[in-house]
Motif scaffolding. Structure first.
Motif, PDB file in Angstrom:
ATOM      1  N   MET A  43      43.792  31.820  29.304  1.00  0.00           N
ATOM      2  CA  MET A  43      44.770  32.877  29.382  1.00  0.00           C
ATOM      3  C   MET A  43      44.208  34.082  30.126  1.00  0.00           C
ATOM      4  O   MET A  43      44.860  34.649  30.975  1.00  0.00           O
ATOM      5  N   LYS A  44      42.976  34.441  29.813  1.00  0.00           N
ATOM      6  CA  LYS A  44      42.367  35.606  30.436  1.00  0.00           C
ATOM      7  C   LYS A  44      42.119  35.365  31.930  1.00  0.00           C
ATOM      8  O   LYS A  44      42.326  36.256  32.749  1.00  0.00           O
ATOM      9  N   GLU A  98      43.829  33.315  33.865  1.00  0.00           N
ATOM     10  CA  GLU A  98      45.116  33.280  34.551  1.00  0.00           C
ATOM     11  C   GLU A  98      45.620  34.684  34.840  1.00  0.00           C
ATOM     12  O   GLU A  98      46.153  34.958  35.917  1.00  0.00           O
ATOM     13  N   LEU A  99      45.435  35.586  33.895  1.00  0.00           N
ATOM     14  CA  LEU A  99      45.855  36.965  34.077  1.00  0.00           C
ATOM     15  C   LEU A  99      45.031  37.633  35.180  1.00  0.00           C
ATOM     16  O   LEU A  99      45.568  38.381  35.998  1.00  0.00           O
ATOM     17  N   LYS A 100      43.750  37.336  35.219  1.00  0.00           N
ATOM     18  CA  LYS A 100      42.880  37.899  36.254  1.00  0.00           C
ATOM     19  C   LYS A 100      43.287  37.390  37.633  1.00  0.00           C
ATOM     20  O   LYS A 100      43.380  38.168  38.583  1.00  0.00           O
ATOM     21  N   LEU A 137      46.236  36.268  38.548  1.00  0.00           N
ATOM     22  CA  LEU A 137      47.540  36.827  38.872  1.00  0.00           C
ATOM     23  C   LEU A 137      47.422  38.273  39.349  1.00  0.00           C
ATOM     24  O   LEU A 137      48.046  38.660  40.330  1.00  0.00           O
ATOM     25  N   SER A 138      46.596  39.045  38.685  1.00  0.00           N
ATOM     26  CA  SER A 138      46.437  40.443  39.077  1.00  0.00           C
ATOM     27  C   SER A 138      45.744  40.561  40.436  1.00  0.00           C
ATOM     28  O   SER A 138      46.110  41.422  41.246  1.00  0.00           O
TER      29      SER A 138
END
Length: 48
Positions: free
Chosen positions: A1-2, A4-6, A8-9
């Protein structure tokens, strides 16, 4: 999850930076003041 967020950002940030560079390459300073020279890579983004 972490991760994927990185990812995406970072993807979003790269799109924003590319669009900003395109805008700067296709515009000029309308004041008599200082207009910095564009790098060679930014000149490739010009439309004209």
């Amino acid at each position: 999850m972490k991760d994927e967020l990185k990812k995406l950002s970072l993807k979003l940030a790269s799109k924003v930076i590319l669009n900003s560079a395109k805008t700067e390459a296709n515009s000029s300073c309308f004041f008599i003041g200082y207009q910095p020279k564009l790098p060679e890579n930014a000149k490739k983004l010009r439309k004209f």
